[in-house]
Design an enzyme around this catalytic site. Structure first.
Site, PDB file in Angstrom:
ATOM      1  N   SER A   1       0.801  -1.223   0.000  1.00 58.88           N
ATOM      2  CA  SER A   1       0.000   0.000   0.000  1.00 58.88           C
ATOM      3  C   SER A   1       0.830   1.268   0.000  1.00 58.88           C
ATOM      4  CB  SER A   1      -0.914   0.007   1.241  1.00 58.88           C
ATOM      5  OG  SER A   1      -1.719  -1.143   1.280  1.00 58.88           O
TER       6      SER A   1
ATOM      7  N   SER B   1      -3.318  -3.737  -2.999  1.00 62.31           N
ATOM      8  CA  SER B   1      -2.746  -2.442  -2.666  1.00 62.31           C
ATOM      9  C   SER B   1      -3.806  -1.494  -2.125  1.00 62.31           C
ATOM     10  CB  SER B   1      -2.095  -1.825  -3.905  1.00 62.31           C
ATOM     11  OG  SER B   1      -1.324  -0.701  -3.558  1.00 62.31           O
TER      12      SER B   1
ATOM     13  N   ASP C   1      -4.196   2.129  -1.804  1.00 61.98           N
ATOM     14  CA  ASP C   1      -3.590   3.383  -2.273  1.00 61.98           C
ATOM     15  C   ASP C   1      -4.541   4.540  -1.959  1.00 61.98           C
ATOM     16  OD1 ASP C   1      -1.493   1.842  -3.394  1.00 61.98           O
ATOM     17  OD2 ASP C   1      -2.709   1.498  -5.180  1.00 61.98           O
TER      18      ASP C   1
END
Length: 356
Positions: free
Chosen positions: A246, A284, A286
């Site tokens: 991340s 991830s 983000d």
């Protein structure tokens, strides 16, 4: 073996001659170039078992008026929602933050949120408060640090908040970036800023990142695969593991923007991850938060006038992401090692790709 191996002094992208874009930076080339924004770290090491910490972003305006509960306009962009951003739904609903922003490790995010509530409720003027929306972001440092131990305590969070200062910001393997990994190398905290003219007024945009994501490190368009920069040095595990993968990005500006415009700014911050080779994978998380410290009574920047702020954001985030890995140090953790970028090899490759 020591808990951290330092392969010589770390250097920022600019100290290495790597300059992103043509826009000037602020005095410190940091998030703190936005007046009234402070940053503090708490860094934790315990042999090879624990490498983690806390990074606090503190806008001074949130603590100035004890007679009311202040808030700052803020926009949120979720590039991929595989994360635990505490306070995200109210932030998105109301378009404002009412507490500092704290970054830490995944399983410590909830203790950090409780500590942040403690910090804010202790302020004068909050004696009757019965609801509060703490904002805490995280990435998973479970490869280098025993994330299940949840070593971050209330005292660590309060220390980072109380230590928050203006001026230069320490980067690399510090605070919330102590145990992170990014782009095949050791990740960390990075920051940068840009100054642009908007409607005839000089405005500052600052960015701070906590990098912990997969992909191929790319510097000014030149790929820098870890296995090529460090031949014969196998990684103990890929950057993307079951621990997650991340990036947290915080953007601040003194330009007068509302939450909708700030959301557009935050979206550009996530876009900038692609410039450094982000993988944007399934696992991830983000996230980008963008807030303004501008006078609430100032006239808003028109949508058609946002382009300079968009450009400043993407350049500042790109440089901050590069700084987060270039200033990080090799770290031996409880499940393996993450190596620092060999900057000499990187610079040679960059020169070869772009002969003068």
């Amino acid at each position: 073996m020591s808990s951290a191996e330092v392969g010589g002094p770390t250097r920022t992208p600019r100290e290495l001659g790597i300059v992103v874009g043509d826009l000037p930076t602020g005095r410190w080339n940091a998030l703190t170039d936005v007046q009234g924004v402070r940053v503090g770290h708490t860094t934790l090491h315990d042999g090879t078992r624990v490498h983690t910490g806390v990074t606090a972003v503190v806008p001074d305006q949130l603590g100035r008026d004890a007679g009311r509960r202040p808030a700052l306009p803020c926009g949120l962009c979720v590039g991929n929602g595989f994360g635990k951003l505490v306070g995200a739904t109210q932030l998105a609903e109301l378009g404002a933050i009412e507490t500092p922003i704290v970054l830490t490790a995944t399983l410590s995010a909830f203790r950090a949120a409780d500590a942040l509530v403690t910090h804010v409720l202790a302020r004068p003027g909050y004696e009757a408060v019965r609801t509060l929306n703490p904002v805490v972001g995280e990435t998973n440092d479970g490869f280098l640090s025993d994330v299940r131990a949840r070593p971050v305590t209330e005292a660590h969070v309060l220390t980072a908040l109380e230590a928050a200062a203006s001026g230069p910001v320490e980067q690399g393997s510090v605070g919330a970036g102590t145990g992170t990994s990014a782009l095949g190398f050791k990740g960390g905290i990075g920051t940068s800023s840009r100054v642009v003219e908007v409607a005839g007024v000089a405005r500052t945009v600052g960015a701070l990142v906590q990098s912990n994501f997969s992909g191929t490190l790319t510097v000014r368009g030149v790929p820098m695969p870890a296995d090529e920069l460090r031949p014969g040095v196998p990684e103990a595990a890929p950057v993307e593991t079951d621990d997650g993968n991340s990036c947290m990005i915080v953007v601040a500006t003194d330009a007068p923007l509302d939450a909708r415009r700030l959301e557009r700014v935050a979206r550009r911050a996530v876009f900038a991850m692609g410039r450094v080779g982000a993988g944007y994978t399934h696992g991830s998380g983000d996230y980008a938060l963008a807030f303004t410290t501008a006078d609430p009574g100032a006239g808003l920047v028109e949508d058609a006038g946002l382009d300079p702020l968009f450009a400043a954001t993407m350049d500042a985030v790109e440089e901050a992401l590069l700084a987060s890995v270039l200033t990080a140090t090799t770290t031996v953790g409880h499940r393996g090692t993450r190596h620092a970028v060999p900057t000499g090899v990187l610079l040679d490759r960059l020169r070869s790709a772009r002969p003068r």
